[in-house]
Write an enzyme that holds these catalytic residues in place. Structure first.
Site, PDB file in Angstrom:
ATOM      1  N   LEU A 183       0.872  -1.167   0.000  1.00 26.81           N
ATOM      2  CA  LEU A 183       0.000   0.000   0.000  1.00 26.81           C
ATOM      3  C   LEU A 183       0.910   1.217   0.000  1.00 26.81           C
ATOM      4  O   LEU A 183       1.929   1.218   0.681  1.00 26.81           O
ATOM      5  CB  LEU A 183      -0.872   0.041   1.262  1.00 26.81           C
ATOM      6  CG  LEU A 183      -1.934  -1.041   1.421  1.00 26.81           C
ATOM      7  CD1 LEU A 183      -2.594  -0.928   2.790  1.00 26.81           C
ATOM      8  CD2 LEU A 183      -2.973  -0.949   0.324  1.00 26.81           C
ATOM      9  N   ASP A 184       0.549   2.259  -0.755  1.00 24.78           N
ATOM     10  CA  ASP A 184       1.370   3.462  -0.677  1.00 24.78           C
ATOM     11  C   ASP A 184       1.116   4.154   0.661  1.00 24.78           C
ATOM     12  O   ASP A 184       0.193   3.794   1.400  1.00 24.78           O
ATOM     13  CB  ASP A 184       1.156   4.383  -1.883  1.00 24.78           C
ATOM     14  CG  ASP A 184      -0.207   5.057  -1.932  1.00 24.78           C
ATOM     15  OD1 ASP A 184      -0.768   5.371  -0.869  1.00 24.78           O
ATOM     16  OD2 ASP A 184      -0.706   5.287  -3.044  1.00 24.78           O
ATOM     17  N   MET A 185       1.921   5.115   0.992  1.00 25.71           N
ATOM     18  CA  MET A 185       1.848   5.720   2.322  1.00 25.71           C
ATOM     19  C   MET A 185       0.563   6.501   2.564  1.00 25.71           C
ATOM     20  O   MET A 185       0.250   6.835   3.704  1.00 25.71           O
ATOM     21  CB  MET A 185       3.071   6.597   2.589  1.00 25.71           C
ATOM     22  CG  MET A 185       3.172   7.827   1.741  1.00 25.71           C
ATOM     23  SD  MET A 185       4.692   8.742   2.012  1.00 25.71           S
ATOM     24  CE  MET A 185       4.373   9.512   3.570  1.00 25.71           C
TER      25      MET A 185
END
Length: 145
Positions: free
Chosen positions: A6-8
């Site tokens: 997951l991206d931040m």
């Protein structure tokens, strides 16, 4: 090790394991494991936008895979929409890029499901251990494809 990523700026379901075969089963594109997201976007998503996402949209030098898409809510006063989008590719920032391809900027993104595993009743930062039956059902659902 994490299964996928997951991206931040995205919250939601993330699987962690020490089983390399499991990582392969979940993450290899040939298995087409679906991931479902709830995206809150700027602007009002309409049926035309949904149809484009369902058919695949142009992102850089490729066409995204076909997505399952459902409009959950539109708020004309705030000029935002909430959509549920299910994909199986999972390329880097794919949901965000797909939304941008239809002229909508994602302001919040949450992954609610990986395969048949659903995030329920977990707050951000919480986790739970999958039981043996959940893991078996998950693997069986992948193998049936």
């Amino acid at each position: 090790m994490p299964v996928g990523r997951l991206d931040m700026y995205t919250s939601g379901a993330l699987l962690l394991t020490n089983d390399g075969d499991f990582v392969y089963s979940v993450s290899h594109p040939k298995n087409e494991v679906e991931k479902t997201y709830i995206a809150t976007v700027r602007g009002i998503v309409d049926d035309n936008d949904v149809q484009k996402l369902r058919q695949g949209v142009k992102i850089d030098n490729y066409i995204s895979g076909k997505a399952k898409v459902k409009i959950l809510k539109t708020d004309h006063e705030k000029n935002i929409s909430r959509i549920e989008i299910t994909i199986h590719e999972g390329k880097n920032r794919e949901v965000r890029n797909m939304c941008e391809a239809i002229g909508r900027k994602v302001v919040a993104l949450h992954r609610t499901r990986i395969g048949n595993l659903v995030v329920k009743d977990l707050k951000i930062g919480q986790y739970r251990v999958l039981d043996k039956k959940e893991i078996e059902n998950f693997i069986n659902s992948i193998e049936k494809k």
